[in-house]
Structures are given as C-alpha cells and as structure tokens.
Design a protein around this motif. Structure first.
Motif, mmCIF file in Angstrom:
data_model
loop_
_atom_site.group_PDB
_atom_site.id
_atom_site.type_symbol
_atom_site.label_atom_id
_atom_site.label_comp_id
_atom_site.label_asym_id
_atom_site.label_seq_id
_atom_site.Cartn_x
_atom_site.Cartn_y
_atom_site.Cartn_z
ATOM 1 N N GLY A 6 0.793 -1.096 -0.025
ATOM 2 C CA GLY A 6 0.140 0.177 -0.043
ATOM 3 C C GLY A 6 0.776 1.072 0.125
ATOM 4 N N MET A 7 0.277 2.347 0.374
ATOM 5 C CA MET A 7 0.959 3.837 0.249
ATOM 6 C C MET A 7 0.447 4.364 1.763
ATOM 7 N N THR A 8 1.286 5.441 1.860
ATOM 8 C CA THR A 8 1.122 6.161 3.252
ATOM 9 C C THR A 8 1.086 7.773 2.801
ATOM 10 N N VAL A 9 0.592 8.474 3.629
ATOM 11 C CA VAL A 9 0.481 9.775 3.537
ATOM 12 C C VAL A 9 0.599 10.539 4.862
ATOM 13 N N GLU A 10 1.066 11.690 4.980
ATOM 14 C CA GLU A 10 0.927 12.578 6.001
ATOM 15 C C GLU A 10 0.045 13.969 5.633
ATOM 16 N N ARG A 11 -0.790 14.144 6.609
ATOM 17 C CA ARG A 11 -1.701 15.224 6.108
ATOM 18 C C ARG A 11 -1.095 16.588 6.677
ATOM 19 N N THR A 12 -1.042 17.445 6.024
ATOM 20 C CA THR A 12 -0.479 18.961 6.387
ATOM 21 C C THR A 12 -1.508 20.034 6.765
ATOM 22 N N GLU A 13 -2.724 19.736 6.197
ATOM 23 C CA GLU A 13 -3.647 20.632 6.569
ATOM 24 C C GLU A 13 -4.022 20.759 8.027
ATOM 25 N N GLU A 14 -4.653 21.862 8.429
ATOM 26 C CA GLU A 14 -4.975 22.063 10.140
ATOM 27 C C GLU A 14 -6.321 21.286 10.547
ATOM 28 N N PHE A 15 -6.230 20.368 11.231
ATOM 29 C CA PHE A 15 -7.260 19.926 11.807
ATOM 30 C C PHE A 15 -6.742 19.124 13.180
ATOM 31 N N GLU A 16 -7.975 18.630 13.912
ATOM 32 C CA GLU A 16 -7.613 17.920 15.230
ATOM 33 C C GLU A 16 -8.705 16.679 15.502
ATOM 34 N N VAL A 17 -8.353 15.796 15.811
ATOM 35 C CA VAL A 17 -9.066 14.742 16.173
ATOM 36 C C VAL A 17 -9.499 14.800 17.581
ATOM 37 N N PRO A 18 -10.457 15.005 18.327
ATOM 38 C CA PRO A 18 -10.657 15.361 19.459
ATOM 39 C C PRO A 18 -10.841 14.082 20.432
ATOM 40 N N ASN A 19 -10.915 14.158 21.704
ATOM 41 C CA ASN A 19 -11.283 13.129 22.812
ATOM 42 C C ASN A 19 -10.158 11.854 22.731
ATOM 43 N N VAL A 20 -8.949 12.122 22.201
ATOM 44 C CA VAL A 20 -8.273 10.705 22.202
ATOM 45 C C VAL A 20 -6.768 11.514 22.951
ATOM 46 N N ALA A 21 -6.257 10.258 23.581
ATOM 47 C CA ALA A 21 -4.824 10.560 24.065
ATOM 48 C C ALA A 21 -3.464 10.468 23.061
#
Length: 506
Positions: A385-400
C-alpha cells in the motif's frame, strides 16, 4: 505531485501540467527529455508513500550490504525530537538576505540556542535540504529545534547557531513543478553559500569566523552539496556531514583529491545512510575511497531508508560530535543478537502509527512506532500500500493519541505481525481525514483480524459520524498458533485506510 496522495489535489495539479501539452506537437519531445518524476511526498527522492516493493526507500540500485555496513552508534531514544516543556527553548527566525550570486533577496531559517547573547560567540552549523525541499524542510520533517534544545538541556552539545538556507540558487527558488530540472541551481548554491549566506550570518549574529567553528551537513541532495562544498573548501569548513547523499555527490577521487590535506584539516567527516536506501551506493563509494586512502571518518549505516527518520537520527548523533576537542562517548549497538522469544514475565505491547515516519509518544506516555516493531521475539513484515501525512490543520478530539491520525496507510492488502504464539487483544484505530471524502458511502471496505468475524462494508465516515472523529474496533482472544497475526483488507469503494494498530498479549 508534492505532498499529496490518491486525492483531488493530485488530480488538479496533474490537469494543470497536462493541459498545456494537448495538441502541441513539440510538447511530447520536450517532456520526454526530462522523464524524471515530480517531487514525491515526504522524503526528497522517496517514491509516493515512501515505499517500493514493501521496503521503505527501496529505490535506485539493488542494495547489497557489506560487512562494515552497520551502525556506528545506537538509535536515538524515543521522543528525542519531540518538544519538551521542561527544557529551555531556542528561537527559529526566518531571515532575509541579499544574494549577489542569484541577484535577488532570499530567505533562510535560523535557529539560535536558548539564552543567545551577543556577549559571547557561537559556532555555526549550516544545514542543507533535499531536492524537493526548501529552507523549511528540515524543520518540517525533523524538528531540529527540538533535537538541539533537548541535547543542550542534557549537556550533550555545544551551544550553536544552525542555519537552514535554500539550496536552490535561482530567482524562483520554490519547490515547484519538475524539481529535478532545478538540479543546476543546487550546484550554483556553492557561490551563494560562500559569498552571501555566510557573510550575512556573520554580520547579523555573534559567531566565530574561522573554519574550526563552522560545520556543513545536509540530507539527500543537500548531503551531496555538503560533501561537494565542504570537502572542496577545507579552508572554510572543518566539520562535514552527508546524510543519504544523492547522485549529485562528486566522484570520491574528485571529492578528496588530496587525502593528506583532508587528514590534516578535517575535524570530522560523517557519512550516514540507511540500509534500505537504494542510493546507498553513493555513500558507500565515498566510504570505500576514504578507507582505502586512510582518511578518518564515521561510517554509520542504520536500518532506515531515504526518509526523515534517517535524517533526524543522523542530526542527533552528528550534532553531539561538533565543535569538541574529543569525540563523545555515545551508546553503540549491542553485539549480542536479539532474543527469539518474548520473556515470559513481560506482557508484549505493540503500538503502530500507520504510515508514520517517526516514533511518537502520546499524552499517556505510550510509544507508537512507525510501521515497525521493536520488541523481543516480534516483528512486522513491511506492509504494502501507500502512506500519507496530512499537512492541513485539523484535530481529532477526545483521544490521547491525536498525532496518529495525521498519518495513515491506505490501499494495503494486509498487516502481518510475526509474534510468539499465544492470545492477543487487537485494537484498530480509524478516522476519516481525507478531504476528498465528504459523506457516507464514499469509502467502503471490509477487513478481518484472523480468527475473528470480518467487518464487512466498513464506512469510517458513517461509523464515526463525520470527518476527524476517531473510531476503534477491538478484538479479544485473537489466537496466534503459527507465529503470525494477519489483518487483511478488501476494497469496495475507494481504498481501505487505517491510522493505528495496538496489540496486547493477554
């Protein structure tokens, strides 16, 4: 397409380049003569996703390891390039200077150590980026400011100024279009470095102006530049390092035409490369020549590819050798082989940040590894498969562990862990962070943890309730009887994707 995956941004950029070629009889010939790909995502010369044939950075010639192609030092500790709040922090400043060589005003990123003062003088490390980067690449990929802050706090390095200039010496020095076509500008940077960058730094900052207090190093294309310019100007630089040096590196005999002068003038010559890097032949050729001509140097071959982990690790080790009268005593790899089975008294715990290039410590202090396993008796067969690293601003909440959702592996068929036989709890982590998915039914796939009921028609967006929301699946009592634990993926609509995997021995 730089920094993109299988997504609308790639297609939009492709159309922009494709359209001018239509119905243009001369276009095909002009493009054919420059058949190099455009800059791949994350990692200078690395193919999209950072892997080929299942190996990270496995491009270029076949990789054949010799008896001395091994690490000179142990890998850095976990979290070595993470920002620590318990240590003083230096400053990063974007500095502009007038370049007579290029005929324009240019930029460079400068790190000054904590407590920088004009009451004393500092040595300088000039740090060069790769062909797909610019003056921000080192900071974006490797976080050198954190590496240096942490090492300074531990008393492991001398306070120094680090200069990260743009090594593409042309008026439009952005990494745009076919970056391989800008290779001549990287050679022209020699004049800009010597005649414009260094004088600008010495005029602005309180630094020493002699060769004994000046170092030059770089990654990939910048590694080739560092070797070419540093070894070509032993009157300017006494400390030189090439990390994963690219084919722009001169032939060894041209790099060091006078071995005697190199032996007398160099304080340090460092060659670092990963054993999964298809460009390893470049660095090894220099190493062999230096060895034959009795030129002292450090030859450090670790287990990485042509990637950011390799470059951050080398900077961590290289910096500890700079501007010192005697080399430091750093940990070296243990000679004894790894045990083949996990100790009975320890419970095996594995956390994988899928698609990541560097280890990550979450808010609870747990270490997530980048698609690899470092545990006695356990390993991970490199996934496809392939990989990606997101550069746009976002946040996934409620996780450590929000950082794991900034990377993902997609379009893979399986993850295969090699583990001691026994029973395990397996947790899989997902969040839909691809901006091309805007609703239910746009990414649908199935997956299965061996021996467990398959999850069919899994839709992250639907199950999580929208974008940037974490969801997990947990399976207990997963039996491993043949030394292998497999997680398989089957596409339906779009590509399967996953952000994190946790495995706990029961």
């Amino acid at each position: 397409s730089p920094d993109t995956a299988h997504e609308f941004q790639s297609w939009r950029r492709s159309l922009r380049e494709f359209a001018p070629l239509l119905f243009n009889e001369g276009a095909a010939a002009s493009v054919t003569g420059s058949a190099e790909p455009t800059r791949p995502q994350r990692g200078d010369l690395t193919p999209p996703g950072g892997r080929r044939d299942g190996e990270r950075g496995g491009f270029g010639a076949a990789i054949e390891l010799g008896p001395d192609d091994k690490p000179a030092f142990s890998d850095p500790p976990a979290g070595f390039n993470a920002r620590r709040e318990d240590v003083p922090h230096g400053e990063l400043t974007m500095v502009e200077y007038d370049s007579k060589t290029v005929g324009t005003r240019r930029k460079m990123l400068v790190y000054t150590p904590p407590g920088y003062s004009t009451d004393r003088k500092y040595p300088v490390l000039y740090l060069l980026h790769g062909i797909g980067g610019d003056e921000t690449e080192w900071q974006r990929l490797c976080r050198p400011e954190n590496i240096l802050d942490n090492l300074l706090a531990e008393g492991r390095i001398e306070p120094m100024i680090v200069v990260m200039p743009n090594g593409r010496a042309q008026k439009n020095d952005r990494a745009e279009g076919n970056v391989f076509a800008t290779a001549p500008a990287f050679a022209a940077f020699e004049g800009d470095l010597l005649n414009d960058v260094i004088p600008a730094i010495e005029a602005r900052y309180s630094v020493y102006g002699d060769r004994e207090h000046r170092a030059l190093a770089g990654l990939s294309m910048g590694g080739g530049q560092a070797l070419n310019f540093g070894l070509g100007h032993l009157d300017v630089f006494a400390w030189v390092g090439g990390f994963s040096s690219a084919p722009n590196t001169k032939a060894p005999a041209d790099l060091v035409p006078d071995p005697k002068a190199a032996r007398e003038k160099l304080k340090l010559l460092w060659l670092g490369c990963g054993n999964k890097d298809g460009l390893m032949r470049i660095s090894r050729g220099v190493h062999d020549y230096l060895q034959e001509n009795n030129v002292p140097h450090i030859w450090h071959v670790d287990s990485n590819g042509h990637d950011a982990t390799e470059w951050a690790n080398n900077l961590y080790l290289f910096a500890q050798h700079l501007f010192k009268a005697a080399p430091p005593k750093l940990p070296t790899p243990a000679a004894s082989p790894r045990p083949t089975a996990a100790p009975a008294s320890d419970k095996l715990v594995i956390r994988v940040a899928c698609g990541a290039y560097q280890p990550y410590t979450d808010k609870d202090g747990n270490l997530w590894l980048p698609d690899e396993v470092k545990a006695p008796g356990a390993s991970l067969t490199p996934p496809d498969g392939m990989t990606v690293e997101r550069t746009e601003e976002f946040e996934v909440p409620n996780v450590a562990f929000p950082q794991i959702f900034r990377t993902e592996r997609y379009s893979m068929s399986a993850y295969e862990f090699n583990l001691p036989n026994g029973r395990y709890t397996v947790r899989l982590h997902f969040a839909e962070c691809f901006t091309g998915i805007t609703g239910v039914g746009q990414r649908v796939y199935s997956f299965a943890v061996q021996g467990q009921k398959p999850e069919k028609d899994f839709d992250i967006f639907k199950e999580a309730g929208g974008m940037y929301k974490a969801i997990q699946r947990e399976y207990k009592g997963v039996a491993v009887t043949d030394g292998t634990l497999r997680i398989t993926f089957t596409p339906n609509i779009e590509n399967p994707a996953i952000n994190g995997i946790e495995i706990f021995a029961e």
